[in-house]
Scaffold this active site. Structure first.
Site, short mmCIF file in Angstrom:
data_model
loop_
_atom_site.label_atom_id
_atom_site.label_comp_id
_atom_site.label_asym_id
_atom_site.label_seq_id
_atom_site.Cartn_x
_atom_site.Cartn_y
_atom_site.Cartn_z
N ASP A 10 0.86 -1.19 0.00
CA ASP A 10 0.00 0.00 0.00
C ASP A 10 0.89 1.24 0.00
O ASP A 10 1.56 1.53 0.98
CB ASP A 10 -0.89 -0.01 1.25
CG ASP A 10 -1.92 1.12 1.25
OD1 ASP A 10 -1.87 1.98 0.34
OD2 ASP A 10 -2.76 1.16 2.17
N ASP A 106 -2.82 2.28 -6.13
CA ASP A 106 -1.72 2.36 -5.15
C ASP A 106 -1.58 1.11 -4.28
O ASP A 106 -0.76 1.11 -3.37
CB ASP A 106 -1.91 3.59 -4.26
CG ASP A 106 -3.28 3.62 -3.59
OD1 ASP A 106 -4.19 2.91 -4.07
OD2 ASP A 106 -3.45 4.35 -2.61
N GLU A 107 -2.36 0.07 -4.54
CA GLU A 107 -2.29 -1.14 -3.72
C GLU A 107 -2.21 -2.37 -4.61
O GLU A 107 -2.69 -2.37 -5.75
CB GLU A 107 -3.51 -1.26 -2.80
CG GLU A 107 -3.71 -0.09 -1.85
CD GLU A 107 -4.91 -0.28 -0.94
OE1 GLU A 107 -5.09 -1.41 -0.42
OE2 GLU A 107 -5.68 0.68 -0.76
#
Length: 306
Positions: A10, A106-107
């Site tokens: 993350d 973003d993960e």
């Protein structure tokens, strides 16, 4: 059979971190990435830690954020730039495994089974920071749910292990809403039955949860007890489409039924066109509405026929 080793990566405050990286003159100030207020998209999309320290929350209106922090710096989103950094991050992940499942920009989950998960996570953190100039937190576990939970526990730039040996002491005392897929409506219903921690959810009989939530009750019990076996999907695997939706923020208030009907028809046609494109039918329809005070509610129903 070998124990699975799953990572969840993350990127910390991703949009805001990338903006501060590219604008060194603002990086020590409270910064948020915000939508276009003229188009009524004026909400906080991301924030840096200096902004977070003032109590600013993702999703709140920019005018609310400015009330908490008068010197707040607001920058518009630059999605091509974020996409570029997300691609760079995935290239680094690919040096550790080909089994990478993105979860938003973003993960991502990574299956590094056969490797030392903590060592792999620490190396990824070093490379992201050294090569991209931003930070990432990673959860390490034997399933996807606890790996995601681990990446949320310590930020920024941290590795957290949730193993079969420690998950009861690490995960079970946490608020139940920390568990993936426990949203505000599910949390509210669980709290009604005095189920407030992940451990209390794990101890609740699956039959009781099934009466409250249907099939989702079984999933919640599985997740809380660390029994999730969901595989990490490879980038080149086709992920089945489970839902199709569309939304918009209107440039002015809707004042009459005719206004609402026009917007509703446009959204319905967009969704139906995509359903036709994929050759899909649906039985459940949901409508979500947020008014000009940011009050939000949702209603859904099952149709007698698709």
């Amino acid at each position: 059979m070998k124990e699975r080793v799953i990572l969840h990566a993350d990127m910390n405050n991703f949009y805001a971190s990338v903006e501060c990286l590219h604008r060194p003159e603002i990086r020590n100030n409270p910064v948020v990435v915000g939508g276009d207020e003229k188009l009524r998209h004026g909400i906080v999309l991301a924030k840096n830690y200096a902004a977070k320290a003032t109590g600013i929350r993702t999703g709140e209106a920019l005018w609310q954020a400015r009330g908490k922090c008068p010197g707040l710096i607001v920058v518009p989103p630059n999605y091509p730039l974020y996409l570029r950094y997300a691609k760079f991050a995935r290239q680094i992940y690919a040096d550790f495994t080909h089994q990478i499942e993105p979860f938003g920009l973003d993960e991502a989950w990574l299956d590094v089974s056969g490797s030392d998960g903590v060592l792999a996570a620490d190396r990824i953190r070093e490379r992201i920071k050294g090569e991209l100039g931003v930070t990432v937190s990673l959860g390490v576990s034997y399933n996807k749910i606890f790996a995601k939970l681990g990446s949320d526990l310590k930020k920024p730039d941290a590795t957290t292990l949730i193993s079969r040996e420690n998950y009861q002491s690490v995960a079970w005392p946490l608020p139940v809403e920390e568990l993936l897929y426990v949203g505000s409506a599910t949390k509210k219903k669980l709290y009604m039955y005095d189920i407030t921690t992940i451990g209390e959810l794990a101890a609740t009989p699956p039959s009781f949860l099934r009466r409250i939530f249907g099939k989702v009750g079984d999933l919640l019990s599985t997740f809380a007890n660390g029994l999730d076996q969901t595989p990490v999907m490879c980038l080149d695997e086709e992920t089945p489409i489970k839902s199709i939706g569309n939304s918009t923020t209107t440039p002015r208030d809707l004042l009459c039924d005719e206004d609402v009907k026009i917007i509703l028809f446009v959204l319905c046609e967009s969704v139906c066109a995509r359903m036709r494109e994929y050759g899909l039918l649906c039985r459940t329809v949901a409508v979500s509405i947020r008014d000009n005070t940011l009050f939000c509610f949702e209603r859904q129903t099952k149709l007698p026929a698709p």
